[in-house]
Design a protein around this motif. Structure first.
Motif, PDB file in Angstrom:
ATOM      1  N   ILE A   1      15.084  45.190  52.921  1.00  0.00           N
ATOM      2  CA  ILE A   1      16.039  45.112  54.541  1.00  0.00           C
ATOM      3  C   ILE A   1      14.733  43.536  54.137  1.00  0.00           C
ATOM      4  CG2 ILE A   1      15.258  45.019  56.541  1.00  0.00           C
ATOM      5  CD1 ILE A   1      15.518  47.870  56.218  1.00  0.00           C
ATOM      6  N   VAL A   2      13.931  42.852  53.655  1.00  0.00           N
ATOM      7  CA  VAL A   2      13.324  41.711  54.501  1.00  0.00           C
ATOM      8  C   VAL A   2      14.471  40.665  53.449  1.00  0.00           C
ATOM      9  CG1 VAL A   2      11.595  40.401  53.331  1.00  0.00           C
ATOM     10  CG2 VAL A   2      11.210  42.707  53.976  1.00  0.00           C
ATOM     11  N   THR A   3      14.436  41.207  52.097  1.00  0.00           N
ATOM     12  CA  THR A   3      15.681  40.061  51.038  1.00  0.00           C
ATOM     13  C   THR A   3      17.065  39.772  51.792  1.00  0.00           C
ATOM     14  OG1 THR A   3      14.363  40.869  49.114  1.00  0.00           O
ATOM     15  CG2 THR A   3      16.657  39.718  48.719  1.00  0.00           C
ATOM     16  N   LEU A   4      17.676  40.682  52.660  1.00  0.00           N
ATOM     17  CA  LEU A   4      18.625  40.781  53.296  1.00  0.00           C
ATOM     18  C   LEU A   4      18.594  39.885  54.001  1.00  0.00           C
ATOM     19  CD1 LEU A   4      20.382  44.169  52.333  1.00  0.00           C
ATOM     20  CD2 LEU A   4      20.950  41.445  51.346  1.00  0.00           C
ATOM     21  N   THR A   5      17.396  39.883  54.980  1.00  0.00           N
ATOM     22  CA  THR A   5      17.573  38.912  56.359  1.00  0.00           C
ATOM     23  C   THR A   5      17.117  37.874  55.848  1.00  0.00           C
ATOM     24  OG1 THR A   5      16.500  40.907  57.375  1.00  0.00           O
ATOM     25  CG2 THR A   5      16.094  38.882  58.224  1.00  0.00           C
ATOM     26  N   ALA A   6      16.244  37.775  55.217  1.00  0.00           N
ATOM     27  CA  ALA A   6      16.169  36.410  54.826  1.00  0.00           C
ATOM     28  C   ALA A   6      16.960  35.440  54.482  1.00  0.00           C
ATOM     29  CB  ALA A   6      15.022  36.296  53.291  1.00  0.00           C
ATOM     30  N   LEU A   7      18.104  36.164  53.483  1.00  0.00           N
ATOM     31  CA  LEU A   7      19.198  35.697  52.551  1.00  0.00           C
ATOM     32  C   LEU A   7      20.442  35.379  54.124  1.00  0.00           C
ATOM     33  CD1 LEU A   7      20.461  38.326  49.726  1.00  0.00           C
ATOM     34  CD2 LEU A   7      19.933  35.664  49.896  1.00  0.00           C
ATOM     35  N   THR A   8      20.393  35.984  55.223  1.00  0.00           N
ATOM     36  CA  THR A   8      20.940  35.593  56.594  1.00  0.00           C
ATOM     37  C   THR A   8      21.340  34.571  57.335  1.00  0.00           C
ATOM     38  OG1 THR A   8      21.922  38.112  56.845  1.00  0.00           O
ATOM     39  CG2 THR A   8      21.791  36.759  58.292  1.00  0.00           C
ATOM     40  N   PHE A   9      19.522  34.408  56.706  1.00  0.00           N
ATOM     41  CA  PHE A   9      19.111  33.010  57.744  1.00  0.00           C
ATOM     42  C   PHE A   9      19.283  32.021  56.853  1.00  0.00           C
ATOM     43  CE2 PHE A   9      16.697  35.902  60.748  1.00  0.00           C
ATOM     44  CZ  PHE A   9      17.198  35.252  61.459  1.00  0.00           C
ATOM     45  N   ALA A  10      19.650  32.027  55.514  1.00  0.00           N
ATOM     46  CA  ALA A  10      19.732  31.578  54.436  1.00  0.00           C
ATOM     47  C   ALA A  10      20.730  30.913  54.543  1.00  0.00           C
ATOM     48  CB  ALA A  10      19.463  31.754  52.924  1.00  0.00           C
ATOM     49  N   ILE A  11      21.928  31.177  54.712  1.00  0.00           N
ATOM     50  CA  ILE A  11      23.063  31.209  55.199  1.00  0.00           C
ATOM     51  C   ILE A  11      23.190  30.061  56.329  1.00  0.00           C
ATOM     52  CG2 ILE A  11      26.026  31.454  55.937  1.00  0.00           C
ATOM     53  CD1 ILE A  11      24.959  34.526  55.171  1.00  0.00           C
ATOM     54  N   PRO A  12      23.766  28.620  56.200  1.00  0.00           N
ATOM     55  CA  PRO A  12      24.351  27.559  56.401  1.00  0.00           C
ATOM     56  C   PRO A  12      24.854  28.043  58.319  1.00  0.00           C
ATOM     57  CG  PRO A  12      24.972  26.976  54.633  1.00  0.00           C
ATOM     58  CD  PRO A  12      25.154  28.275  55.059  1.00  0.00           C
ATOM     59  N   GLY A  13      24.595  27.172  59.264  1.00  0.00           N
ATOM     60  CA  GLY A  13      25.160  27.217  60.684  1.00  0.00           C
ATOM     61  C   GLY A  13      26.725  27.126  61.014  1.00  0.00           C
ATOM     62  N   PRO A  14      27.522  26.491  61.253  1.00  0.00           N
ATOM     63  CA  PRO A  14      28.347  25.898  61.868  1.00  0.00           C
ATOM     64  C   PRO A  14      28.587  24.776  60.595  1.00  0.00           C
ATOM     65  CG  PRO A  14      27.904  27.239  63.646  1.00  0.00           C
ATOM     66  CD  PRO A  14      26.265  27.301  62.967  1.00  0.00           C
ATOM     67  N   VAL A  15      29.647  24.539  60.267  1.00  0.00           N
ATOM     68  CA  VAL A  15      29.392  22.921  60.042  1.00  0.00           C
ATOM     69  C   VAL A  15      30.953  22.379  60.210  1.00  0.00           C
ATOM     70  CG1 VAL A  15      28.436  24.189  57.542  1.00  0.00           C
ATOM     71  CG2 VAL A  15      30.574  24.490  57.865  1.00  0.00           C
ATOM     72  N   ASP A  16      30.752  20.895  59.361  1.00  0.00           N
ATOM     73  CA  ASP A  16      32.157  20.532  60.141  1.00  0.00           C
ATOM     74  C   ASP A  16      33.283  20.613  59.724  1.00  0.00           C
ATOM     75  OD1 ASP A  16      34.064  17.561  59.580  1.00  0.00           O
ATOM     76  OD2 ASP A  16      32.883  17.329  61.085  1.00  0.00           O
ATOM     77  N   ALA A  17      34.197  20.339  60.433  1.00  0.00           N
ATOM     78  CA  ALA A  17      35.795  21.089  60.092  1.00  0.00           C
ATOM     79  C   ALA A  17      36.413  20.456  58.947  1.00  0.00           C
ATOM     80  CB  ALA A  17      36.544  20.930  61.228  1.00  0.00           C
ATOM     81  N   ALA A  18      35.816  19.759  58.103  1.00  0.00           N
ATOM     82  CA  ALA A  18      35.987  19.027  56.970  1.00  0.00           C
ATOM     83  C   ALA A  18      35.896  19.539  56.093  1.00  0.00           C
ATOM     84  CB  ALA A  18      35.807  17.475  56.962  1.00  0.00           C
ATOM     85  N   ASN A  19      34.350  20.480  56.029  1.00  0.00           N
ATOM     86  CA  ASN A  19      34.434  21.762  55.018  1.00  0.00           C
ATOM     87  C   ASN A  19      35.008  22.770  54.699  1.00  0.00           C
ATOM     88  OD1 ASN A  19      31.488  20.676  54.160  1.00  0.00           O
ATOM     89  ND2 ASN A  19      31.447  20.533  56.112  1.00  0.00           N
ATOM     90  N   LYS A  20      36.114  22.916  53.219  1.00  0.00           N
ATOM     91  CA  LYS A  20      36.822  23.536  53.178  1.00  0.00           C
ATOM     92  C   LYS A  20      37.013  24.691  53.528  1.00  0.00           C
ATOM     93  CE  LYS A  20      40.721  20.599  51.108  1.00  0.00           C
ATOM     94  NZ  LYS A  20      41.032  20.129  49.813  1.00  0.00           N
ATOM     95  N   LYS A  21      37.509  26.241  53.768  1.00  0.00           N
ATOM     96  CA  LYS A  21      36.677  27.518  53.321  1.00  0.00           C
ATOM     97  C   LYS A  21      37.628  27.985  51.868  1.00  0.00           C
ATOM     98  CE  LYS A  21      34.715  27.929  57.362  1.00  0.00           C
ATOM     99  NZ  LYS A  21      35.111  26.553  58.050  1.00  0.00           N
ATOM    100  N   TYR A  22      37.141  28.800  51.086  1.00  0.00           N
ATOM    101  CA  TYR A  22      37.930  29.696  50.007  1.00  0.00           C
ATOM    102  C   TYR A  22      38.235  30.781  50.037  1.00  0.00           C
ATOM    103  CZ  TYR A  22      33.559  29.525  47.326  1.00  0.00           C
ATOM    104  OH  TYR A  22      32.676  29.707  47.623  1.00  0.00           O
ATOM    105  N   PHE A  23      39.175  31.190  49.237  1.00  0.00           N
ATOM    106  CA  PHE A  23      38.902  32.732  48.525  1.00  0.00           C
ATOM    107  C   PHE A  23      39.198  32.889  46.998  1.00  0.00           C
ATOM    108  CE2 PHE A  23      41.072  36.622  48.100  1.00  0.00           C
ATOM    109  CZ  PHE A  23      40.445  37.464  48.956  1.00  0.00           C
TER     110      PHE A  23
END
Length: 210
Positions: free
Chosen positions: A6-28
């Motif tokens: 639980i602690v590890t996954l919580t830390a990973l969640t907060f490590a993901i950046p918040g909203p970024v500029d739309a110029a940053n492409k998404k991918y799959f």
């Protein structure tokens, strides 16, 4: 173990950046390939097992497949969420057992650095961490069979090459060293503990979105 996950996954969640500029492409992306699990260092105990044997078992060739969704970040970094599945069989688990399979479904956060080069073929390195659900099925020579699961912490080290075909489509190949904390399985009258790590070679395709 559950508190640690639980602690590890919580830390990973907060490590993901918040909203970024739309110029940053998404991918799959999608990937598939062979999984070479290392020899299993395992132990058995319980009423259906004599002598509480322990040792290494040969592991047969398995497979890995998965999908990921991510985004490009500044300075050649990427981050993604990945779902993957791995499975391997043990060739000769114990004289009393004829079939033992161990696999894992994982949900991981991967971070990458795309090494800048002036070529269409570009190397990259990465690191992933997350949650794994290890699953095992055991069958003995007398018709008894059972399946159990155990939640584990999973991580992987990644290195590979990618080829950008055009501004939307890329192909990649990578080596991954994958490992988890040791899963502990409970079957009827049998307790099995083993390690779970593998060397994976994958081929994949990545689709970029504007």
């Amino acid at each position: 173990m559950q508190r640690f996950l639980i602690v590890t996954l919580t830390a990973l969640t907060f490590a993901i950046p918040g909203p970024v500029d739309a110029a940053n492409k998404k991918y799959f992306s999608l990937m598939i390939g062979p999984s070479f699990r290392t020899d299993a260092d395992s132990s058995f105990s319980g009423s259906r097992v004599a002598g509480n044997p322990r040792g290494e078992q040969d592991v047969s060739l398995g497979g890995v497949g998965g999908a990921a969704a991510g985004m490009y970040l500044p300075d050649n970094f990427r981050i993604e969420g990945e779902v993957a599945f791995r499975n391997n069989g043990v060739d000769e688990p114990l004289p009393a057992f004829r079939d033992w399979n161990v696999g894992a479904a994982t949900l991981m956060v991967n971070g990458y650095y795309d090494i800048p080069v002036r070529h269409q073929i570009q190397p990259f390195v990465g690191l992933g961490m997350g949650l794994g659900l290890a699953t095992s099925s055991l069958e003995d020579n007398f018709g008894f069979s059972d399946t159990d699961t155990d939640a584990v912490f999973a991580y992987q080290f990644i290195g590979g090459l990618q080829y950008r075909h055009n501004h939307r489509l890329s192909f990649f190949t990578s080596y991954r060293y994958f490992a988890t904390t040791d899963p502990d399985f409970q079957f009827g009258g049998v307790r099995a503990q083993t390690d779970l790590d593998s060397h994976d070679l994958v081929l994949g395709v990545r689709f970029d979105f504007e």
